[in-house]
Design a protein around this motif. Structure first.
Motif, PDB file in Angstrom:
ATOM      1  N   TYR A 182       0.819  -1.212   0.000  1.00  0.00           N
ATOM      2  CA  TYR A 182       0.000   0.000   0.000  1.00  0.00           C
ATOM      3  C   TYR A 182       0.856   1.267   0.000  1.00  0.00           C
ATOM      4  CZ  TYR A 182      -4.441  -2.348   0.329  1.00  0.00           C
ATOM      5  OH  TYR A 182      -5.542  -3.105   0.048  1.00  0.00           O
ATOM      6  N   LEU A 239       1.896   1.628  -3.647  1.00  0.00           N
ATOM      7  CA  LEU A 239       0.707   1.993  -4.413  1.00  0.00           C
ATOM      8  C   LEU A 239       0.321   3.447  -4.151  1.00  0.00           C
ATOM      9  CD1 LEU A 239      -1.568   1.128  -6.303  1.00  0.00           C
ATOM     10  CD2 LEU A 239      -2.802   0.281  -4.304  1.00  0.00           C
ATOM     11  N   THR A 299      -6.779   0.203  -8.006  1.00  0.00           N
ATOM     12  CA  THR A 299      -6.727   0.488  -6.573  1.00  0.00           C
ATOM     13  C   THR A 299      -8.106   0.362  -5.945  1.00  0.00           C
ATOM     14  OG1 THR A 299      -4.880   1.997  -6.984  1.00  0.00           O
ATOM     15  CG2 THR A 299      -5.978   2.169  -4.857  1.00  0.00           C
TER      16      THR A 299
END
Length: 103
Positions: A20, A23, A44
């Motif tokens: 995460y 990302l 996402t």
């Protein structure tokens, strides 16, 4: 900090945090041109929904009763993130077909 402390009981959380984190960096870059990065935004959002489903399923297992609130709370947050990303994503632009033959 878990990586520095070498906490072996939370390896799953550490792995998810690393994914995460990366990302998030790419999403921050994508904000500059959301229309060009629509697939990253959609990925996402949908991966947040998938993660929420898995966490909710884990929350319903009897052996996870002591972590049920955390799993369900995390699921709610992930669904909210997914919905927000879907709603804020730019509309898909229609692409006019081009001919390979010059006229």
């Amino acid at each position: 900090m878990d990586l520095w402390k070498a906490n072996p009981s939370d390896t799953g959380d550490d792995m998810m945090l690393s994914l995460y984190f990366v990302l998030g960096i790419f999403l921050l870059i994508a904000v500059r041109n959301p229309a060009a990065n629509r697939s990253l935004i959609a990925f996402t959002a949908w991966s947040s929904f998938a993660h929420a489903v898995v966490m909710s399923a884990l929350a319903l297992q009897p052996k996870q009763a002591n972590e049920r609130e955390g799993f369900l709370g995390g699921s709610v947050v992930l669904v909210a993130i997914g919905v927000a990303l879907i709603l804020l994503a730019p509309a898909k632009q229609s692409v006019k077909p081009t001919s390979a033959v010059a006229v």
